[in-house]
Design a protein around this motif. Structure first.
Motif, PDB file in Angstrom:
ATOM      1  N   THR A  97       0.849  -1.186   0.000  1.00 37.32           N
ATOM      2  CA  THR A  97       0.000   0.000   0.000  1.00 37.32           C
ATOM      3  C   THR A  97       0.888   1.240   0.000  1.00 37.32           C
ATOM      4  OG1 THR A  97      -1.700  -1.185   1.250  1.00 37.32           O
ATOM      5  CG2 THR A  97      -1.790   1.232   1.275  1.00 37.32           C
ATOM      6  N   ARG A  98       0.601   2.166  -0.910  1.00 40.43           N
ATOM      7  CA  ARG A  98       1.374   3.410  -0.951  1.00 40.43           C
ATOM      8  C   ARG A  98       0.479   4.596  -0.633  1.00 40.43           C
ATOM      9  NH1 ARG A  98       3.999   6.696  -6.098  1.00 40.43           N
ATOM     10  NH2 ARG A  98       5.096   8.271  -4.858  1.00 40.43           N
ATOM     11  N   TYR A  99       0.911   5.368   0.350  1.00 41.32           N
ATOM     12  CA  TYR A  99       0.288   6.652   0.647  1.00 41.32           C
ATOM     13  C   TYR A  99       1.203   7.733   0.083  1.00 41.32           C
ATOM     14  CZ  TYR A  99      -2.893   4.186   3.766  1.00 41.32           C
ATOM     15  OH  TYR A  99      -3.855   3.341   4.274  1.00 41.32           O
ATOM     16  N   PHE A 100       0.722   8.421  -0.938  1.00 45.56           N
ATOM     17  CA  PHE A 100       1.539   9.387  -1.668  1.00 45.56           C
ATOM     18  C   PHE A 100       1.878  10.583  -0.786  1.00 45.56           C
ATOM     19  CE2 PHE A 100       1.735  12.885  -4.963  1.00 45.56           C
ATOM     20  CZ  PHE A 100       2.982  12.515  -5.447  1.00 45.56           C
ATOM     21  N   GLY A 101       3.158  10.968  -0.812  1.00 49.35           N
ATOM     22  CA  GLY A 101       3.623  12.054   0.043  1.00 49.35           C
ATOM     23  C   GLY A 101       3.779  13.385  -0.654  1.00 49.35           C
ATOM     24  N   GLY A 102       3.379  13.459  -1.933  1.00 45.84           N
ATOM     25  CA  GLY A 102       3.439  14.726  -2.638  1.00 45.84           C
ATOM     26  C   GLY A 102       4.690  14.947  -3.450  1.00 45.84           C
ATOM     27  N   VAL A 103       5.656  14.025  -3.356  1.00 42.90           N
ATOM     28  CA  VAL A 103       6.910  14.154  -4.102  1.00 42.90           C
ATOM     29  C   VAL A 103       7.024  12.976  -5.064  1.00 42.90           C
ATOM     30  CG1 VAL A 103       9.427  14.272  -3.967  1.00 42.90           C
ATOM     31  CG2 VAL A 103       8.022  15.320  -2.167  1.00 42.90           C
ATOM     32  N   LEU A 104       7.208  13.253  -6.347  1.00 38.56           N
ATOM     33  CA  LEU A 104       7.369  12.188  -7.335  1.00 38.56           C
ATOM     34  C   LEU A 104       8.719  11.505  -7.139  1.00 38.56           C
ATOM     35  CD1 LEU A 104       5.977  13.989 -10.517  1.00 38.56           C
ATOM     36  CD2 LEU A 104       4.810  12.321  -9.067  1.00 38.56           C
ATOM     37  N   LEU A 105       8.714  10.176  -7.217  1.00 40.04           N
ATOM     38  CA  LEU A 105       9.943   9.414  -6.983  1.00 40.04           C
ATOM     39  C   LEU A 105      10.664   9.042  -8.270  1.00 40.04           C
ATOM     40  CD1 LEU A 105       8.828   6.960  -4.146  1.00 40.04           C
ATOM     41  CD2 LEU A 105       9.788   9.253  -3.950  1.00 40.04           C
ATOM     42  N   GLY A 106       9.981   9.140  -9.405  1.00 43.67           N
ATOM     43  CA  GLY A 106      10.582   8.686 -10.649  1.00 43.67           C
ATOM     44  C   GLY A 106      10.534   7.171 -10.739  1.00 43.67           C
ATOM     45  N   THR A 107      10.759   6.654 -11.947  1.00 40.53           N
ATOM     46  CA  THR A 107      10.638   5.205 -12.133  1.00 40.53           C
ATOM     47  C   THR A 107      11.665   4.438 -11.301  1.00 40.53           C
ATOM     48  OG1 THR A 107      12.035   5.337 -14.105  1.00 40.53           O
ATOM     49  CG2 THR A 107       9.653   5.430 -14.441  1.00 40.53           C
ATOM     50  N   GLY A 108      12.907   4.910 -11.289  1.00 41.27           N
ATOM     51  CA  GLY A 108      13.933   4.216 -10.508  1.00 41.27           C
ATOM     52  C   GLY A 108      13.632   4.235  -9.022  1.00 41.27           C
ATOM     53  N   GLY A 109      13.144   5.364  -8.529  1.00 43.20           N
ATOM     54  CA  GLY A 109      12.808   5.471  -7.115  1.00 43.20           C
ATOM     55  C   GLY A 109      11.659   4.562  -6.726  1.00 43.20           C
ATOM     56  N   LEU A 110      10.675   4.444  -7.615  1.00 44.75           N
ATOM     57  CA  LEU A 110       9.543   3.557  -7.339  1.00 44.75           C
ATOM     58  C   LEU A 110       9.981   2.097  -7.307  1.00 44.75           C
ATOM     59  CD1 LEU A 110       6.754   5.210  -9.515  1.00 44.75           C
ATOM     60  CD2 LEU A 110       6.799   5.056  -7.016  1.00 44.75           C
ATOM     61  N   VAL A 111      10.785   1.699  -8.280  1.00 46.17           N
ATOM     62  CA  VAL A 111      11.269   0.316  -8.310  1.00 46.17           C
ATOM     63  C   VAL A 111      12.018  -0.013  -7.023  1.00 46.17           C
ATOM     64  CG1 VAL A 111      12.874  -1.281  -9.433  1.00 46.17           C
ATOM     65  CG2 VAL A 111      11.354   0.139 -10.824  1.00 46.17           C
ATOM     66  N   ARG A 112      12.902   0.888  -6.609  1.00 46.33           N
ATOM     67  CA  ARG A 112      13.676   0.641  -5.382  1.00 46.33           C
ATOM     68  C   ARG A 112      12.770   0.572  -4.162  1.00 46.33           C
ATOM     69  NH1 ARG A 112      17.177   4.149  -8.066  1.00 46.33           N
ATOM     70  NH2 ARG A 112      16.332   5.965  -6.964  1.00 46.33           N
ATOM     71  N   ALA A 113      11.793   1.469  -4.076  1.00 47.26           N
ATOM     72  CA  ALA A 113      10.924   1.511  -2.898  1.00 47.26           C
ATOM     73  C   ALA A 113      10.059   0.258  -2.799  1.00 47.26           C
ATOM     74  CB  ALA A 113      10.049   2.760  -2.941  1.00 47.26           C
ATOM     75  N   TYR A 114       9.433  -0.130  -3.915  1.00 43.24           N
ATOM     76  CA  TYR A 114       8.580  -1.323  -3.872  1.00 43.24           C
ATOM     77  C   TYR A 114       9.406  -2.588  -3.636  1.00 43.24           C
ATOM     78  CZ  TYR A 114       4.254   1.065  -5.081  1.00 43.24           C
ATOM     79  OH  TYR A 114       3.131   1.867  -5.041  1.00 43.24           O
ATOM     80  N   SER A 115      10.587  -2.654  -4.245  1.00 45.76           N
ATOM     81  CA  SER A 115      11.462  -3.812  -4.028  1.00 45.76           C
ATOM     82  C   SER A 115      11.877  -3.908  -2.571  1.00 45.76           C
ATOM     83  CB  SER A 115      12.715  -3.706  -4.911  1.00 45.76           C
ATOM     84  OG  SER A 115      12.393  -3.740  -6.275  1.00 45.76           O
ATOM     85  N   GLN A 116      12.290  -2.769  -2.006  1.00 48.05           N
ATOM     86  CA  GLN A 116      12.782  -2.774  -0.629  1.00 48.05           C
ATOM     87  C   GLN A 116      11.671  -3.082   0.362  1.00 48.05           C
ATOM     88  OE1 GLN A 116      14.960   0.749   0.467  1.00 48.05           O
ATOM     89  NE2 GLN A 116      15.224   0.096   2.597  1.00 48.05           N
ATOM     90  N   ALA A 117      10.490  -2.503   0.156  1.00 51.20           N
ATOM     91  CA  ALA A 117       9.378  -2.757   1.076  1.00 51.20           C
ATOM     92  C   ALA A 117       9.016  -4.240   1.091  1.00 51.20           C
ATOM     93  CB  ALA A 117       8.168  -1.918   0.685  1.00 51.20           C
ATOM     94  N   ALA A 118       8.960  -4.855  -0.095  1.00 58.57           N
ATOM     95  CA  ALA A 118       8.632  -6.281  -0.164  1.00 58.57           C
ATOM     96  C   ALA A 118       9.726  -7.131   0.465  1.00 58.57           C
ATOM     97  CB  ALA A 118       8.407  -6.693  -1.616  1.00 58.57           C
ATOM     98  N   ALA A 119      10.986  -6.790   0.201  1.00 52.88           N
ATOM     99  CA  ALA A 119      12.094  -7.551   0.783  1.00 52.88           C
ATOM    100  C   ALA A 119      12.081  -7.452   2.307  1.00 52.88           C
ATOM    101  CB  ALA A 119      13.420  -7.049   0.226  1.00 52.88           C
ATOM    102  N   MET A 120      11.752  -6.278   2.832  1.00 58.86           N
ATOM    103  CA  MET A 120      11.680  -6.094   4.283  1.00 58.86           C
ATOM    104  C   MET A 120      10.566  -6.955   4.885  1.00 58.86           C
ATOM    105  SD  MET A 120      12.230  -1.948   4.363  1.00 58.86           S
ATOM    106  CE  MET A 120      11.582  -1.754   6.034  1.00 58.86           C
ATOM    107  N   ALA A 121       9.419  -7.010   4.210  1.00 58.52           N
ATOM    108  CA  ALA A 121       8.304  -7.812   4.719  1.00 58.52           C
ATOM    109  C   ALA A 121       8.643  -9.302   4.693  1.00 58.52           C
ATOM    110  CB  ALA A 121       7.046  -7.535   3.901  1.00 58.52           C
ATOM    111  N   VAL A 122       9.310  -9.744   3.629  1.00 55.69           N
ATOM    112  CA  VAL A 122       9.737 -11.147   3.549  1.00 55.69           C
ATOM    113  C   VAL A 122      10.698 -11.466   4.687  1.00 55.69           C
ATOM    114  CG1 VAL A 122      11.085 -12.795   2.191  1.00 55.69           C
ATOM    115  CG2 VAL A 122       9.334 -11.401   1.078  1.00 55.69           C
ATOM    116  N   GLU A 123      11.610 -10.542   4.958  1.00 55.93           N
ATOM    117  CA  GLU A 123      12.568 -10.746   6.050  1.00 55.93           C
ATOM    118  C   GLU A 123      11.840 -10.877   7.386  1.00 55.93           C
ATOM    119  OE1 GLU A 123      16.357 -11.448   7.421  1.00 55.93           O
ATOM    120  OE2 GLU A 123      15.747 -11.123   5.340  1.00 55.93           O
ATOM    121  N   GLN A 124      10.805 -10.061   7.586  1.00 56.68           N
ATOM    122  CA  GLN A 124      10.022 -10.141   8.820  1.00 56.68           C
ATOM    123  C   GLN A 124       9.280 -11.475   8.925  1.00 56.68           C
ATOM    124  OE1 GLN A 124       9.657  -8.024  11.545  1.00 56.68           O
ATOM    125  NE2 GLN A 124      11.425  -6.987  10.660  1.00 56.68           N
TER     126      GLN A 124
END
Length: 207
Positions: A97-124
């Motif tokens: 789930t993404r709650y938009f904070g008003g700042v565009l992340l760009g395609t690279g930023g989005l890929v990194r954020a979604y990848s990292q969030a999922a990896a963190m949840a898997v680790e948990q």
């Protein structure tokens, strides 16, 4: 039957990136219906969010699905699925789930954020190694049960799944398929032959 990896249990993780909040929830599932029910549950819970990105992979029939849910193509759903695939995980679903904070992340930023969030949840959640196992049960006296426990403690091939206490102790156990004859022989030896086994079928268990 070959072994596989899956999530040990449900979990979640939260990541904040340039004021956008990414909350990834993961859950073990074994069918596509379970994965879609999980997605519907999160969407209902987080109806005020801009995006509920999902990915799931089901071992049976090799099913894998994902959705960017309005994010730019390829920036959200596929990175989430890749976070599962990189760990070799199947029978699992992830919803971020993404709650938009008003700042565009760009395609690279989005890929990194979604990848990292999922990896963190898997680790948990933790990763469970599942092996093809034979299930069986047997009943022993209370005086003999400590011998069964001791054997299970020192034998990685034998796992006590649960016990039932009555006139004796009924043990429901599993063993790797290839180790079943040796495990049952070891149990007979430990108990002086005073044991008989009931077949509980075949399946998978964590090892």
């Amino acid at each position: 039957m070959n072994g596989y990896k899956t999530l040990r249990g449900p979990a979640s993780a939260e990541l904040t990136e340039k004021r956008s909040v990414f909350i990834c929830r993961v859950r073990p599932v074994t069918t596509e219906a379970q994965a879609l029910a999980f997605l519907a549950e999160v969407r209902k819970q987080c109806a005020d969010a801009r995006h509920n990105v999902y990915a799931y992979t089901i071992r049976e029939n090799g099913i894998a699905r994902f959705s960017d849910d309005g994010e730019p193509h390829g920036t959200a759903g596929l990175p989430t699925l890749d976070a599962l695939r990189k760990r070799g995980i199947v029978d699992a679903a992830a919803v971020t789930t993404r709650y938009f904070g008003g700042v565009l992340l760009g395609t690279g930023g989005l890929v990194r954020a979604y990848s990292q969030a999922a990896a963190m949840a898997v680790e948990q959640a933790g990763v469970a190694e599942m092996a093809a196992c034979a299930f069986f049960s047997f009943t022993v006296g209370y005086a003999d049960y400590p011998r069964v426990q001791a054997l299970a403690d020192r034998s990685p091939a034998l796992r006590i799944e649960r016990t039932a206490f009555g006139d004796g102790v009924t043990v429901f156990a599993s063993a790797r398929e290839e180790a079943l004859p040796a495990v049952q022989t070891a149990l007979r030896d430990a108990l002086g032959g005073r044991i008989s086994f009931a077949d509980g079928g075949r399946g998978y268990a964590e090892v």
